[in-house]
Motif scaffolding. Sequence first.
Motif, mmCIF file in Angstrom:
data_model
loop_
_atom_site.group_PDB
_atom_site.id
_atom_site.type_symbol
_atom_site.label_atom_id
_atom_site.label_comp_id
_atom_site.label_asym_id
_atom_site.label_seq_id
_atom_site.Cartn_x
_atom_site.Cartn_y
_atom_site.Cartn_z
ATOM 1 N N LEU A 76 -31.187 -106.007 -19.299
ATOM 2 C CA LEU A 76 -30.702 -105.868 -20.667
ATOM 3 C C LEU A 76 -30.198 -104.437 -20.788
ATOM 4 C CD1 LEU A 76 -30.528 -107.008 -23.601
ATOM 5 C CD2 LEU A 76 -32.809 -106.070 -23.948
ATOM 6 N N PHE A 77 -28.947 -104.272 -21.279
ATOM 7 C CA PHE A 77 -28.399 -102.923 -21.340
ATOM 8 C C PHE A 77 -27.725 -102.652 -22.671
ATOM 9 C CE2 PHE A 77 -25.074 -105.570 -19.539
ATOM 10 C CZ PHE A 77 -23.945 -105.202 -20.260
ATOM 11 N N LEU A 78 -27.677 -101.380 -23.000
ATOM 12 C CA LEU A 78 -26.969 -100.868 -24.165
ATOM 13 C C LEU A 78 -26.260 -99.612 -23.693
ATOM 14 C CD1 LEU A 78 -26.447 -100.874 -27.288
ATOM 15 C CD2 LEU A 78 -28.426 -99.359 -27.448
ATOM 16 N N ASP A 79 -24.919 -99.585 -23.861
ATOM 17 C CA ASP A 79 -24.199 -98.379 -23.480
ATOM 18 C C ASP A 79 -23.069 -98.080 -24.446
ATOM 19 O OD1 ASP A 79 -22.460 -100.382 -22.556
ATOM 20 O OD2 ASP A 79 -22.067 -99.420 -20.655
ATOM 21 N N GLU A 95 -6.534 -99.481 -19.881
ATOM 22 C CA GLU A 95 -7.556 -98.618 -20.473
ATOM 23 C C GLU A 95 -8.484 -98.089 -19.396
ATOM 24 O OE1 GLU A 95 -9.607 -101.130 -23.276
ATOM 25 O OE2 GLU A 95 -10.759 -102.113 -21.716
ATOM 26 N N GLU A 96 -9.145 -97.008 -19.747
ATOM 27 C CA GLU A 96 -10.186 -96.425 -18.906
ATOM 28 C C GLU A 96 -11.211 -95.817 -19.835
ATOM 29 O OE1 GLU A 96 -10.947 -93.012 -18.735
ATOM 30 O OE2 GLU A 96 -9.336 -92.456 -20.076
ATOM 31 N N SER A 97 -12.470 -95.812 -19.379
ATOM 32 C CA SER A 97 -13.511 -95.193 -20.196
ATOM 33 C C SER A 97 -14.666 -94.738 -19.317
ATOM 34 C CB SER A 97 -14.027 -96.164 -21.265
ATOM 35 O OG SER A 97 -14.666 -97.272 -20.675
ATOM 36 N N ILE A 98 -15.424 -93.808 -19.850
ATOM 37 C CA ILE A 98 -16.676 -93.388 -19.234
ATOM 38 C C ILE A 98 -17.776 -93.730 -20.226
ATOM 39 C CG2 ILE A 98 -15.670 -91.586 -17.810
ATOM 40 C CD1 ILE A 98 -16.643 -89.552 -19.854
ATOM 41 N N GLY A 99 -18.950 -94.017 -19.709
ATOM 42 C CA GLY A 99 -20.024 -94.424 -20.599
ATOM 43 C C GLY A 99 -21.370 -93.902 -20.166
ATOM 44 N N VAL A 100 -22.290 -93.935 -21.105
ATOM 45 C CA VAL A 100 -23.696 -93.630 -20.852
ATOM 46 C C VAL A 100 -24.521 -94.684 -21.563
ATOM 47 C CG1 VAL A 100 -23.420 -91.148 -20.514
ATOM 48 C CG2 VAL A 100 -23.846 -92.024 -22.791
ATOM 49 N N GLY A 101 -25.622 -95.052 -20.958
ATOM 50 C CA GLY A 101 -26.448 -96.070 -21.572
ATOM 51 C C GLY A 101 -27.814 -96.146 -20.942
ATOM 52 N N ILE A 102 -28.492 -97.223 -21.296
ATOM 53 C CA ILE A 102 -29.826 -97.473 -20.778
ATOM 54 C C ILE A 102 -29.876 -98.922 -20.304
ATOM 55 C CG2 ILE A 102 -30.782 -98.089 -23.029
ATOM 56 C CD1 ILE A 102 -33.356 -96.589 -22.087
ATOM 57 N N LEU A 103 -30.514 -99.127 -19.168
ATOM 58 C CA LEU A 103 -30.658 -100.452 -18.574
ATOM 59 C C LEU A 103 -32.141 -100.732 -18.384
ATOM 60 C CD1 LEU A 103 -29.640 -103.010 -17.063
ATOM 61 C CD2 LEU A 103 -29.511 -101.595 -15.013
ATOM 62 N N GLN A 104 -32.608 -101.818 -18.983
ATOM 63 C CA GLN A 104 -33.998 -102.238 -18.815
ATOM 64 C C GLN A 104 -34.008 -103.483 -17.949
ATOM 65 O OE1 GLN A 104 -37.114 -100.811 -20.091
ATOM 66 N NE2 GLN A 104 -37.579 -102.138 -18.372
ATOM 67 N N SER A 105 -34.668 -103.402 -16.799
ATOM 68 C CA SER A 105 -34.743 -104.537 -15.875
ATOM 69 C C SER A 105 -36.126 -105.164 -15.934
ATOM 70 C CB SER A 105 -34.458 -104.087 -14.440
ATOM 71 O OG SER A 105 -33.162 -103.574 -14.338
ATOM 72 N N PHE A 106 -36.153 -106.478 -15.722
ATOM 73 C CA PHE A 106 -37.385 -107.260 -15.717
ATOM 74 C C PHE A 106 -37.385 -108.129 -14.471
ATOM 75 C CE2 PHE A 106 -35.898 -106.583 -20.018
ATOM 76 C CZ PHE A 106 -37.023 -106.141 -20.699
ATOM 77 N N LEU A 107 -38.481 -108.116 -13.736
ATOM 78 C CA LEU A 107 -38.605 -108.980 -12.570
ATOM 79 C C LEU A 107 -38.970 -110.382 -13.039
ATOM 80 C CD1 LEU A 107 -40.672 -106.633 -10.243
ATOM 81 C CD2 LEU A 107 -38.215 -107.088 -10.144
#
Length: 187
Positions: A76-79, A95-107
């Motif tokens: 699950l991510f939000l950037d 288009e082109e973009s740069i991003g920053v975000g957070i990724l939460q992984s679940f096994l």
Amino acid sequence: MIMKKLTILVLSLFAISLGAGAQTHFNIGGGYFGQTLSYPGLVVEAEWELMYSGKASLPIRTDLGFYVHPRHSYGLFLDVNAGFRRYYNSGIFLEESIGVGILQSFLHSDGVYKVDDSGVVSDASRVLPADFMPSLTLGIGYNLTHGSGRQNLIWLRPKIYWQLPHKTESSYNFALQIGFTHTIRSK
């Protein structure tokens, strides 16, 4: 030092002057998010697009999405992405973009276990530590309502993103996004 400050001042004034008569689009959209192409997911987006002319804009986009990696994990991510979009008379845009975000992984598996130093096995959490997610995205698309004042965009966006500190800086992930964006308001 003075030259550096002068350069920053000139570039800032130039950037401010570009937006003097700019129109703003508020867009929403969504689409397929394929982590390494074939692991399926979805992405929804909210976008603020500052139009500098009929041919150029600076979109700032927030993406919320997820993907499923069978037999391994899901994420699950939000950037937030900022970039440049160039429109052509044909309705095509790049288009082109740069991003920053957070990724939460679940096994996801039948069980997740840990072994302590004395060899005792116990249940462990399926939730992995959250990862910092910087990204680079390129895109090509088409404005289905070209020339009407509103935008209905279809797009294809290859994306490279990192999972830090889970993976090293030299190890990145590839994703392919295919979707649709609609202007809900212009001012």
